[in-house]
Write a protein that holds these residues in place. Structure first.
Motif, PDB file in Angstrom:
ATOM      1  N   PRO A  69      35.297  48.676  48.842  1.00  6.78           N
ATOM      2  CA  PRO A  69      36.053  47.498  48.426  1.00  6.78           C
ATOM      3  C   PRO A  69      35.389  46.771  47.260  1.00  6.78           C
ATOM      4  O   PRO A  69      36.070  46.094  46.486  1.00  6.78           O
ATOM      5  N   ILE A  70      34.073  46.954  47.097  1.00  6.55           N
ATOM      6  CA  ILE A  70      33.397  46.332  45.941  1.00  6.55           C
ATOM      7  C   ILE A  70      33.938  46.942  44.646  1.00  6.55           C
ATOM      8  O   ILE A  70      34.190  46.247  43.660  1.00  6.55           O
ATOM      9  N   ALA A  71      34.133  48.251  44.663  1.00 10.88           N
ATOM     10  CA  ALA A  71      34.666  48.930  43.476  1.00 10.88           C
ATOM     11  C   ALA A  71      36.053  48.403  43.142  1.00 10.88           C
ATOM     12  O   ALA A  71      36.364  48.112  41.974  1.00 10.88           O
ATOM     13  N   ALA A  72      36.896  48.257  44.165  1.00 11.37           N
ATOM     14  CA  ALA A  72      38.271  47.774  43.934  1.00 11.37           C
ATOM     15  C   ALA A  72      38.230  46.341  43.409  1.00 11.37           C
ATOM     16  O   ALA A  72      38.902  46.007  42.425  1.00 11.37           O
ATOM     17  N   ARG A  73      37.429  45.510  44.050  1.00 11.75           N
ATOM     18  CA  ARG A  73      37.323  44.104  43.613  1.00 11.75           C
ATOM     19  C   ARG A  73      36.854  44.033  42.162  1.00 11.75           C
ATOM     20  O   ARG A  73      37.440  43.333  41.333  1.00 11.75           O
ATOM     21  N   ASP A  74      35.796  44.786  41.850  1.00 12.35           N
ATOM     22  CA  ASP A  74      35.239  44.726  40.495  1.00 12.35           C
ATOM     23  C   ASP A  74      36.204  45.304  39.464  1.00 12.35           C
ATOM     24  O   ASP A  74      36.286  44.807  38.337  1.00 12.35           O
ATOM     25  N   PHE A  75      36.917  46.354  39.847  1.00 16.07           N
ATOM     26  CA  PHE A  75      37.871  46.945  38.907  1.00 16.07           C
ATOM     27  C   PHE A  75      38.878  45.895  38.443  1.00 16.07           C
ATOM     28  O   PHE A  75      39.102  45.706  37.246  1.00 16.07           O
ATOM     29  N   PHE A  76      39.489  45.211  39.406  1.00 17.88           N
ATOM     30  CA  PHE A  76      40.522  44.245  39.031  1.00 17.88           C
ATOM     31  C   PHE A  76      39.893  43.019  38.367  1.00 17.88           C
ATOM     32  O   PHE A  76      40.368  42.545  37.334  1.00 17.88           O
ATOM     33  N   ARG A  77      38.810  42.525  38.939  1.00 16.16           N
ATOM     34  CA  ARG A  77      38.188  41.307  38.413  1.00 16.16           C
ATOM     35  C   ARG A  77      37.686  41.515  36.978  1.00 16.16           C
ATOM     36  O   ARG A  77      37.954  40.710  36.091  1.00 16.16           O
ATOM     37  N   GLU A  78      36.965  42.609  36.763  1.00 20.51           N
ATOM     38  CA  GLU A  78      36.355  42.835  35.443  1.00 20.51           C
ATOM     39  C   GLU A  78      37.398  43.102  34.364  1.00 20.51           C
ATOM     40  O   GLU A  78      37.112  42.968  33.176  1.00 20.51           O
ATOM     41  N   ASN A  79      38.590  43.504  34.783  1.00 20.30           N
ATOM     42  CA  ASN A  79      39.654  43.730  33.810  1.00 20.30           C
ATOM     43  C   ASN A  79      40.638  42.564  33.752  1.00 20.30           C
ATOM     44  O   ASN A  79      41.701  42.675  33.130  1.00 20.30           O
ATOM     45  N   GLY A  80      40.266  41.464  34.406  1.00 22.50           N
ATOM     46  CA  GLY A  80      41.084  40.256  34.338  1.00 22.50           C
ATOM     47  C   GLY A  80      42.437  40.413  35.011  1.00 22.50           C
ATOM     48  O   GLY A  80      43.417  39.785  34.600  1.00 22.50           O
ATOM     49  N   LEU A  81      42.497  41.235  36.051  1.00 21.61           N
ATOM     50  CA  LEU A  81      43.770  41.523  36.726  1.00 21.61           C
ATOM     51  C   LEU A  81      43.747  40.923  38.130  1.00 21.61           C
ATOM     52  O   LEU A  81      42.712  40.927  38.798  1.00 21.61           O
ATOM     53  N   LYS A  82      44.904  40.434  38.575  1.00 17.39           N
ATOM     54  CA  LYS A  82      44.980  39.823  39.909  1.00 17.39           C
ATOM     55  C   LYS A  82      45.901  40.654  40.808  1.00 17.39           C
ATOM     56  O   LYS A  82      47.123  40.531  40.739  1.00 17.39           O
ATOM     57  N   PRO A  83      45.301  41.476  41.656  1.00 18.33           N
ATOM     58  CA  PRO A  83      46.125  42.352  42.507  1.00 18.33           C
ATOM     59  C   PRO A  83      46.591  41.639  43.777  1.00 18.33           C
ATOM     60  O   PRO A  83      46.041  40.606  44.151  1.00 18.33           O
TER      61      PRO A  83
END
Ligand SMILES: C[S@@+](CC[C@H](N)C(=O)[O-])C[C@H]1O[C@@H](n2cnc3c(N)ncnc32)[C@H](O)[C@@H]1O
Length: 239
Positions: A69-83
């Motif tokens: 879940p850290i990978a998923a969180r960082d993927f969206f957060r670091e790309n400025g996306l709100k899933p």
């Protein structure tokens, strides 16, 4: 490699495989698969790869599967996306989704065609494997290949038989402990030839560009890019 191994890598930020740029083999060779924009692409063991964005940018519907879940969180957060984050039914996956980008957080080996259907309701047109097969030790790789094949067979009809781009590394395994593990061309044949037509698309000397592997003792590092085409007889066998 247990799930705990990977969770710890993410907790400690030991993610040396991650690249902030798009993979060169993906951008160069993906077009040979001849996919339409609306194709749905499965990305097993996806980490927080920027390649997910490249695929989505081509109009594809992208379905990544990742344990952490850290990978998923960082993927969206670091790309400025709100899933939107929801529990997928059936359990045990979490679904992190924004428009055409969906990450399923959970164990790839637990993924079933029912999950794929529940995740966004369509079949799989293509697979992108960079640093997924080679992340797994030898004893898990046959199970990975068999599971991937079963998923593609069970995922439901698509306009064409699924295509895959597979990127592997080959080096003298005795010179370094994996991951990443060396996967030879002979092993790719042994794992996939029953169900896929396999073409070698490129062989690339990657040692000069990866000094960290030379520092770990390697004197040869070759990246192979394969196109795997699920044979129609195999694709339809269980439909
Ligand atoms: C070497 S990394 C590669 C990540 C990504 N493909 C990339 O190119 O950046 C392997 C990833 O697979 C994930 N992983 C390992 N085993 C998994 C499993 N059984 N199910 C889902 N993800 C898994 C790890 O957490 C890690 O993020």
């Amino acid at each position: 490699m247990t799930p705990e191994f990977w969770h710890q890598r993410w907790q400690r930020g030991e993610i040396g495989w991650h690249s902030e740029t798009f993979n060169r083999h993906l951008t160069e060779h993906w077009p040979i698969l001849g996919l339409s924009a609306a194709s749905r692409v499965l990305v097993p063991l996806c980490g927080k790869s920027q390649d997910l964005l490249w695929l989505a940018g081509r109009g594809h519907r992208v379905l990544g599967v990742e344990l952490s879940p850290i990978a998923a969180r960082d993927f969206f957060r670091e790309n400025g996306l709100k899933p939107q984050v929801t529990d997928l039914s059936p359990a045990p996956f979490e679904r992190w989704a924004l428009d055409e980008l969906v990450l399923l957080v959970g164990d790839f080996f637990a993924l079933t065609p029912e999950h794929l259907k529940a995740a966004d309701g369509a079949g799989i047109d293509a697979v992108y494997d960079r640093a997924a097969l080679i992340a797994l030790p030898p004893e898990l790789r046959p199970a990975y290949a068999a599971h991937l094949t079963a998923l593609l067979r069970g995922a439901g009809a698509t306009a064409q038989s699924p295509e895959s781009l597979l990127i592997t590394l080959d080096y003298a395994q005795a010179q370094m402990q994996g991951p990443p593990f060396a996967v030879t061309q002979a092993e790719v044949q042994a794992l996939f030839a029953d169900a896929f037509d396999i073409r070698t698309v490129a062989a690339f000397d990657a040692l000069a560009e990866n000094p960290r592997f030379a520092e770990r003792g390697l004197d040869r590092l070759v990246e192979h890019v394969y196109r795997l085409s699920l044979r129609r007889d195999a694709a339809t066998a269980t439909r």
